[in-house]
Design an enzyme around this catalytic site. Structure first.
Site: not given
Length: 923
Positions: A704-706, A708, A734
């Site tokens: 995932t993006d941070w 998310a 993440m």
């Protein structure tokens, strides 16, 4: 590992060449350029010295040892003279009007205040100069978009006045655009500068690259990766961009030149692929061979001018309209010559896979639902130096053929209308409207059908990951030992600035708990990119040219050489994957993150991403492609929904990723923050499993993006809904502060007990993560088998990147919300820079308090710059205290995550910081 020359000198040389080849010359009347020996140059614009090396945010804020501005490079060039009185005027004005650095990347202005130019200044400069160089700067970046306003997409009145006055006064006026994205260009025909060039953001060697082109050391050979239209409203996406909830992709597959070249040529100022040279070329081409899977085009390029230079050749296909409708031009291949001397020729053979110009039938109108196919008819081939000037070089007849039988995936749930090209009786084309097909399949049933079998739990049998590495046991035997808690922890990445990996990097994953480490699972490291390694610890790294500039080079060989250097730099700093390349499509010029991405064209984007990945793979490291997919707006990016047809996804927004997976053998990918067609991408099964893994045969990791979110369809998104991510086969969330502590936060344990997710889902994800780690340098470090001596010159000269020795993190007290540091303690003696780590007491706003004593007089002005995670947060300005002690404070701002870095910079002597307090503010 093969012997490889690695040094800052070599790295800089390649980056400088890339910065030069990415410059796009749009105008050069009366041979204004190149600059000539003996020219006397007047330099206008504050960005001559304040060079934008990159955009802002996680994809741009690389800490570098130096940045070469355009003015620096001009001064270093011996063949010209710079007008010194004008420089002195700017220096005085800039001192009185300092740079606004903002307070964190979300507050950085996209442009800086510019100095007004009076008639007296023009007269002064004109008196002793015969050439003027005007530099206009813009940045952009994460969390906010450009706006159709002065100082952003549009020029300010002062900038217009500067260009107008200078262009009238000087017969040779060169305007340089040091920008992240394309900007409005209507002013060109109003003010008529004699030369105009996009120089983008070239990283730390950018100024040198620009001056190499200005002076003719490198002949301009960059080409536009975007269509530049007359007005922002001319882009078909503009009417459906910027909403806070939903953006309907009504332009469908007609993005960029695919739209303009089909039915709106009159709205184009500079076409896709356009770029001038100091010489001229003749391009002739013919279809050499048509095979079942590709078309090969032979192209002869001859330098017909008087200067040596390179040329870019672009191959386009016009497919029959058929039942589906097609753009009148689609880029299917490209190549770049070597430097050709006058009258010298080179033949290029450009292979064009038929999959690059096939169509996806999401409606079944051809009788082949969910197929990638070529409709029957004549296919015309066009070859040239840009999309508009490409000339017809032949045709071939194609029978209808199904290239791939796929399945419906990621289809919209909401019906809307999209563009479809329609031919008139007069053989002209216009856009009509067509209904978009909606989803028909049952995703829940699909998930059940594709679920893998559970591996029976055995408990610890004594197997370690090295045993899998050495093929003593299978991966399944190893995973059978992991408990449900182990599997849940393996899903959780940690960061930012985790002390378990290279200080200041973005995240850690793999063996993030003591028990996982007992199984011999190393901790893998990822660092922000793609413009270089971003380390919040303040460590230095090499700053690369931005994504758009690299796209404009059209030079795969050069990009490969550059990213070989990136691969070694990652290896040296114990980083297993950089978070890049960024390969979303430039759907609209106002997207603030376009600088990280490459192009409005998916084929060019995919080819460049693939070569970057292959270059890094030579050294065992890799890139994490992002942001998967349709991250085409930064404003409200966490919630704004992309409502897009399945056809547009497959032909435009997913195509670059597909090429990077199939041709670049991608090993890692990152999803976006927001939803596509109702489902947040972090938990989108069709995206992460059906398309990515089942159709493309991707066998790497998805993350995932941070911080998310994910959702169950029809419900709101939640950061704690990690079960949806696991189910989708998004392997790693993440990021967490601590994988163990997250047991009380996320829903993995609860949904596992309820049967929503199963042990087999977690085991499948674990297998992806562990297979990635087995191929990474982290595993070689674990085994003591990483030998960097085979890289020649590795320790010779100045290091490109350096990791600071931060071994201790000072904790903010959880009860008081305060951290008090006595600076007499020898661990943080003050010597110009104080750099230390902290652990915070949860998400909150924080301030810093300093107790300061100085021996300086009250007339002394003392600035102390405050950096948080290597991002400037403000300057504490004090006067000398003549030996007295004072207290001063500065807001740091909102902090989330556990581990962080504080850096204080003060260049004045006679300043003592006795005490530092980090204070959690009470709401």
């Amino acid at each position: 590992m093969k012997k490889y020359d690695y040094s800052l000198k070599k790295y800089a040389k390649i980056a400088r060449q890339a910065a030069a080849e990415g410059c796009v010359l749009l105008r050069n009347e009366n041979e204004t350029l190149p600059l000539r020996t003996g020219d006397k140059v007047a330099v206008f614009g504050r960005c001559a010295s304040y060079y934008y090396k990159s955009g802002v945010g996680s994809g741009g804020l690389v800490n570098t040892k130096y940045v070469v501005s355009i003015l620096d490079a001009l001064k270093a060039y011996k063949g010209i003279t710079i007008h010194e009185p004008l420089l002195q005027i700017y220096e005085k004005w800039i001192k009185e009007n300092p740079i606004d650095e903002g307070n964190g990347w979300g507050t950085v202005p996209w442009s800086q205040k510019e100095m007004p130019i009076s008639d007296e200044i023009i007269a002064l400069a004109k008196k002793d100069s015969n050439v003027a160089v005007v530099i206009v700067g813009r940045t952009a970046g994460e969390d906010q978009d450009n706006k159709n306003e002065a100082g952003s997409y549009l020029l300010t009145d002062i900038e217009k006045d500067m260009i107008s006055k200078v262009s009238k006064a000087f017969e040779r006026t060169v305007v340089l655009l040091n920008v992240s994205n394309i900007i409005d260009m209507k002013w060109v025909e109003e003010y008529h500068p004699s030369a105009l060039m996009y120089v983008w953001q070239g990283g730390q060697e950018g100024g040198n690259g620009v001056v190499d082109v200005l002076t003719g050391q490198v002949n301009p050979c960059g080409k536009l990766t975007d269509t530049i239209a007359y007005d922002i409203t001319d882009y078909p996406s503009s009417a459906y961009f910027g909403d806070s909830k939903k953006n309907y992709y009504k332009e469908d597959i007609y993005v960029g030149y695919r739209y303009f070249e089909s039915c709106a040529k009159e709205k184009v100022l500079y076409p896709f692929g356009f770029g001038l040279s100091y010489t001229t070329f003749d391009i002739t081409a013919n279809i050499k061979e048509v095979k079942e899977d590709k078309v090969s085009v032979a192209v002869m390029v001859k330098n017909t001018g008087k200067k040596p230079g390179k040329e870019v050749v672009q191959v386009y296909i016009k497919a029959p309209q058929g039942k589906l409708g097609k753009p009148l031009r689609v880029l299917v291949g490209f190549g770049k010559t070597r430097v050709l001397k006058p009258e010298e020729s080179q033949e290029l053979l450009i292979d064009c896979p038929k999959s690059y110009f096939a169509s996806y039938d999401d409606a079944g109108i051809t009788g082949h639902l969910s197929c990638l196919l070529l409709e029957e008819g004549d296919y015309d081939v066009y070859v040239g130096a840009d999309v508009r000037s490409a000339s017809h070089c032949g045709s071939f007849f194609q029978k209808e053929v199904i290239l791939e039988q796929l399945q419906e995936a990621c289809a919209p749930v909401e019906c809307f209308e999209r563009f479809k090209l329609q031919e008139s009786k007069t053989k002209t084309y216009a856009m009509a409207w067509d209904r978009v097909p909606v989803r028909k399949i049952d995703i829940k049933e699909r998930i059940k059908d594709l679920r893998t079998s559970e591996i029976a739990y055995t408990g610890d049998r004594g197997y370690r990951l090295v045993d899998v590495f050495e093929k003593k046991v299978t991966m399944e035997q190893f995973i059978a030992q992991l408990s449900e808690e182990d599997l849940r922890c393996l899903h959780r990445g940690e960061g930012m600035c985790s002390p378990k990996v290279t200080p200041g990097t973005a995240g850690a994953f793999g063996g993030v708990t003591p028990r996982l480490r007992e199984f011999g699972i190393p901790v893998a490291c990822c660092a922000d990119g793609p413009s270089g390694i971003r380390m919040d610890s303040g460590a230095f790294a090499f700053s690369l040219p931005n994504g758009t500039l690299l796209g404009c080079t059209f030079n795969l060989t050069l990009i490969e050489e550059l990213f070989q250097m990136v691969g070694i730099e990652l290896l040296k700093n114990k980083v297993d994957t950089i978070l890049g390349p960024g390969i979303n499509i430039h759907r609209n010029p106002l997207n603030g993150r376009n600088f990280e991405y490459i192009s409005e064209d998916p084929i060019l984007t995919g080819k460049i991403a693939a070569v970057q990945l292959k270059a890094m793979h030579e050294f065992g490291v890799t890139g994490t492609m992002k942001h998967f997919c349709a991250n085409n707006q930064e404003q409200d990016r966490c919630v704004v929904e992309a409502v897009v047809s399945e056809r547009a996804l497959r032909e435009i927004y997913l195509k670059g990723y597909e090429i990077a997976v199939k041709e670049g053998h991608a090993r890692a990918i990152m999803t976006t923050y927001g939803p596509v067609n109702g489902i947040w991408t972090a938990g989108n099964f069709d995206l992460c499993t059906v398309i990515l893994r089942k159709e493309w045969n991707f066998d790497g990791i998805a993350m995932t993006d941070w911080w998310a979110s994910a959702n169950w369809e029809g419900q709101e998104d939640q950061k704690t809904n990690r079960a949806a991510m696991v189910l989708a086969q998004n392997d790693i969330y993440m990021v967490c502060q601590d994988a163990h502590e997250e047991e009380e936060i996320d829903n993995l344990k609860e949904e596992l007990e309820c049967g929503v997710i199963t042990r087999s889902d977690l085991q499948r994800n674990a297998k992806n993560i562990l297979n990635f780690i087995l191929q990474s340098p982290a595993m070689l470090h674990e085994l003591g088998k990483m030998n960097l001596d085979d890289i020649e010159d590795f320790n010779e000269g100045e290091d490109v990147a350096t990791t600071p020795e931060i071994t201790e993190y000072f904790p903010v007290d959880l009860e008081t919300g305060r951290l008090i540091l006595d600076c007499i303690d020898e661990t943080i003696q003050f010597k110009d820079i104080i750099n230390f780590g902290i652990t915070t007491a949860g998400e909150a706003n924080y301030s810093i308090l300093l107790e300061i004593t100085t021996s300086l007089s009250k007339l002394a002005q003392i600035p102390i710059s405050v950096y948080f995670d290597n991002i400037y947060r403000g300057t504490i300005s004090i006067q000398g205290t003549e030996g007295k002690t004072i207290l001063v404070t500065e807001k740091i701002g909102y902090i989330k995550g556990k581990y962080h870095y504080i850096k204080l910079v003060c260049k004045e002597h006679g300043v003592t910081i006795n005490r530092i307090e980090i204070i959690k503010e009470v709401e």
